[in-house]
Enzyme design. Structure first.
Site, PDB file in Angstrom:
ATOM      1  N   HIS A  55       0.820  -1.212   0.000  1.00 24.26           N
ATOM      2  CA  HIS A  55       0.000   0.000   0.000  1.00 24.26           C
ATOM      3  C   HIS A  55       0.852   1.259   0.000  1.00 24.26           C
ATOM      4  O   HIS A  55       0.516   2.245  -0.658  1.00 24.26           O
ATOM      5  CB  HIS A  55      -0.924   0.003   1.220  1.00 24.26           C
ATOM      6  CG  HIS A  55      -1.818   1.197   1.300  1.00 24.26           C
ATOM      7  ND1 HIS A  55      -2.974   1.301   0.564  1.00 24.26           N
ATOM      8  CD2 HIS A  55      -1.710   2.345   2.010  1.00 24.26           C
ATOM      9  CE1 HIS A  55      -3.545   2.465   0.823  1.00 24.26           C
ATOM     10  NE2 HIS A  55      -2.803   3.120   1.694  1.00 24.26           N
ATOM     11  N   HIS A 104      -9.936   2.800   0.077  1.00 19.27           N
ATOM     12  CA  HIS A 104     -10.023   2.309   1.458  1.00 19.27           C
ATOM     13  C   HIS A 104     -10.858   1.033   1.416  1.00 19.27           C
ATOM     14  O   HIS A 104     -11.834   0.875   2.141  1.00 19.27           O
ATOM     15  CB  HIS A 104     -10.649   3.364   2.376  1.00 19.27           C
ATOM     16  CG  HIS A 104      -9.852   3.592   3.627  1.00 19.27           C
ATOM     17  ND1 HIS A 104     -10.399   3.616   4.879  1.00 19.27           N
ATOM     18  CD2 HIS A 104      -8.529   3.798   3.818  1.00 19.27           C
ATOM     19  CE1 HIS A 104      -9.455   3.840   5.783  1.00 19.27           C
ATOM     20  NE2 HIS A 104      -8.314   3.959   5.160  1.00 19.27           N
TER      21      HIS A 104
END
Length: 749
Positions: A55, A104
């Protein structure tokens, strides 16, 4: 337990460390030891593990993302590009606009409300950190099958989280998408976008420069929520057993964030900030290492000064915590007192936790003991780079050969009518007002277009009516059939949506949502989609300003459809000249712009009527897209059209239905020569739009299209209270409205 200091680490090289549990590979751990010349301390291991996660480090995607820079088109509007918290473009009159879309996804499946809420909070802070006032948000969403029980768990929580956080911040939600597909069942996509406005001179960057300058942490206290957070969650696949890991999801407080926004903007106005970084993924590990890495020196941090919500947190946990509503600023010593006074005025906790040094190391201390001594670039910017193997999957040829154009078609007008109603009432094509009505779309008073319009639009300057428009699009079905073309179709649709409202497309941000990079088939999809997007941006002249990569979006062996979401931002000199989508004036002539071919691969019709995915997606012609955009912008500016709507999912009949229902007027349609009624209504050929032209402007408009070489076919007129496809069928607007608007409430009640 003995504190694991730098000195202790040097003296105990053989201590076993939980590097694998933190997501590091054996070679990555070995490289950390090589960089440091010793084993890492626990705090250093925590920092490297979160910052080298997929990420944060983009380690599987970097080699492909370079194309966005290598193929970047010349564009004088680009002020800040890839590499900062968000891209910035010049929109004229001294104004700059910053925008970015991020994901998200995994946190929102585990804890839908907080996962989505903190997704909004995080992207808003990215925009704030650039020096801008956030002015609007958008939310491209993907969920599993609409009738699946778990969708009823995830979707309402996600929508409530987005609405609850954004509404409390006083930010209008002006657009986005909601798509249902079984491929997202165990892995919904919650992407969030924010737009901010500033003057050119107000741009701020994330860097720590100036020896002796102070490092100030301000905002909420640091807690145990979100330890590892998205940095870990987004770097692994889900198991099929369902939600878990709730403590890893951050908890948001929008009221604290609102104070943080206003406090930060006042700090900017008084020129008190030398460098700034928000605390999002990887928390303090990210903020300190990135500020130091981008600066001209080193940094010393006293970690025990960090205000805590939980006094039992270890140094490692403090460094990994992704607690929300926090910022880190670099401030000259002479300005610290005023900085702290402004924070106190806004009831925002602010603490001097360190200072910029003249060295080249990031040094962190805990009650006087050194627990971190690292070269900051190795943490923030020199993580692993993988050239993952990729290969076209064995099943791709069979999928493409399963031609949707050969599916059985309606043989009678009654059957065609029935299929129209079936498509416009299907979950993906039905009205999303049940969702969007939970968002405040008009707070602040500068929203001029919002859902369900083709793009959201906000006024930037209240005196001149300068404005910007933003649209997000992405079709995972198209991209599954052809990743290269699918990414370009997402770009083209978003570009077309912005142009349809009269704004000139300037730049893009993207959120690239894919499965596991360890699967060569997924990496092939990613490589092709990235190549397609880079080539498409070059052709359209719209540079990539930044964005996000979200990998490991799969449950067990089941990856999502490759889903590149593309956000296009455009500028309009006068928002009063905008073009809405509503057909609102009887007698206006309807023109179809562009060419209609028999293109049904990945179409709404093939999915809804036949449950089918196969064949080829619509062909992409970016020169045509550019020409169509120029025509739509000129026609809007010069008052030649009163309504416009792009053609995409569901084809012409979907667009006409939405425009008729939006304006409360019907339409009489005539099938053009050379087309059958079915293809006319359901084809999803790209590069098309339908426009409403006042009769007084018909000659001028058609002459312009003819002179520019854009096909423009008169297909009907705005009239009555029904859609009448002459020679085929008639559907009253009341019946269409019921079909279109009742689907989502019925599914989610």
């Amino acid at each position: 337990m003995t504190l694991d200091t730098v000195k202790h680490a040097g003296e105990t090289p053989d201590v076993e460390q939980p590097w694998a549990e933190l997501g590091l590979k054996p070679d990555e751990y070995a490289r950390i030891r090589d960089i440091l010349g010793r084993r890492p301390t626990g705090a250093e291991l925590a920092m490297y593990s979160v910052m080298w996660s997929e990420h944060c480090s983009y380690k599987s995607s970097k080699v492909h993302l370079r194309q966005f820079g290598e193929k970047a088109p010349e564009n004088d509007a680009l002020l800040v590009g890839i590499g900062e918290n968000a891209g910035v473009v010049d929109v004229g009159q001294g104004y700059a606009v910053t925008f970015k879309v991020e994901s998200h996804n995994h946190p929102s499946y585990i804890e839908p409300y907080q996962g989505a809420a903190t997704g909004v909070g995080g992207i808003v802070r990215d925009i704030l950190a650039m020096g801008a006032r956030p002015v609007a948000v958008m939310d491209p969403l993907r969920f599993g099958a609409a009738d699946h029980p778990d969708t009823k768990r995830v979707l309402p929580g996600v929508v409530a989280g987005i609405g609850g956080y954004g509404n409390c911040l006083g930010l209008p939600n002006i657009g986005g998408e909601v798509v249902f597909d079984a491929c997202y069942q165990g892995n919904p996509l919650v992407n969030a976008l924010c737009v901010g406005v500033m003057k050119h001179e107000d741009i701020h960057l994330a860097k720590a420069s100036g020896t002796g300058n102070k490092v100030i942490l301000y905002g909420a206290r640091t807690g145990g929520d979100g330890i590892g957070g998205v940095s870990v969650l987004a770097s692994e696949t889900f198991e099929s057993t369902g939600p878990a890991k709730r403590p890893a999801v951050q908890v948001g407080d929008p009221f604290q964030e609102k104070l943080l926004i206003e406090c930060t903007l006042e700090l900017f106005r008084e020129h008190l900030v030398e460098g700034i970084q928000d605390l999002g993924g990887a928390g303090l590990s990210c903020a300190t290492s990135e500020l130091a890495s981008a600066g001209s020196g080193g940094m010393r941090v006293e970690l025990d000064r960090v205000p805590l919500r939980d006094a039992t947190l270890s140094p490692e946990e403090i460094l990994m915590s992704e607690s929300q509503e926090r910022m880190c600023a670099v401030v000259a010593p002479g300005k610290v007192e005023r900085f702290l006074a402004i924070c106190e005025k806004w009831d925002v906790i602010a603490t001097v936790v360190g200072e910029v040094t003249d060295g080249d190391r990031l040094e962190i201390f805990w009650h006087g003991e050194q627990i971190v001594d690292v070269p900051p670039r190795t943490v923030a910017h020199e993580g692993p780079v993988y050239e993952r193997p990729y290969a076209r999957p064995d099943w791709q040829d069979a999928l493409r050969a399963d031609d949707a154009n050969k599916l059985p078609r309606p043989e009678r007008p009654e059957e065609l009518r029935e299929q129209v109603l079936k498509v416009v009432s299907s979950p993906n094509q039905a009205s999303k007002s049940w969702i969007t009505d939970q968002y405040d779309r008009f707070v602040q008073g500068n929203t001029v277009l919002a859902q369900p319009e083709d793009s959201g639009m906000v006024r930037v300057d209240e005196d001149t009516d300068l404005g910007v428009a933003v649209a997000t699009d992405g079709n995972g079905r198209y991209t599954k059939l052809d990743p290269y073309a699918g990414a370009q179709l997402a770009l083209a649709e978003s570009y077309r949506n912005v142009a349809a409202t009269g704004a000139r497309p300037l730049a893009i941000s993207n959120c690239l949502n894919f499965g596991s990079p360890e699967d060569p088939a997924v990496m092939w999809q990613f490589a092709e989609a990235t190549r397609g997007l880079a080539d498409g941006c070059l052709a359209l002249g719209t540079p990539v300003t930044g964005g996000n990569v979200s990998l490991y979006n799969q449950t067990g062996e089941n990856a999502i459809h490759p889903t590149p979401v593309v956000a296009v931002l455009g500028v309009i000199d006068d928002v009063n000249r905008r073009t809405p989508m509503a057909f609102s004036d009887e007698g206006h002539l309807l023109y179809l712009l562009g060419d209609t071919e028999e293109e049904l691969g990945g179409s709404a019709w093939s999915q809804v009527v036949h449950g089918h995915l196969g064949g080829l997606p619509p062909a992409v012609d970016l020169d045509r897209e550019k020409l169509l955009g120029e025509i739509l912008i000129a026609a809007s500016r010069d008052g030649m059209i009163d309504a416009a709507h792009d053609l995409s999912d569901g084809g012409l009949i979907q667009a006409v239905t939405e425009s008729c229902l939006r304006g409360g007027k019907g339409a009489r349609l005539v099938v053009p020569d050379g087309l059958d009624a079915f293809t006319f209504l359901f084809s999803e050929s790209a590069g098309r739009a339908v426009v409403a032209v006042p009769r007084s402007e018909e000659l001028r408009f058609s002459d312009m299209c003819g002179a520019r070489g854009l096909p423009a076919t008169r297909i009907g007129v705005v009239d009555g209270q029904e859609i009448d496809v002459q020679g085929q069928f008639t559907i009253p607007l009341a019946e269409l409205r019921e079909a279109h608007e009742e689907t989502i409430p019925a599914l989610l009640a």
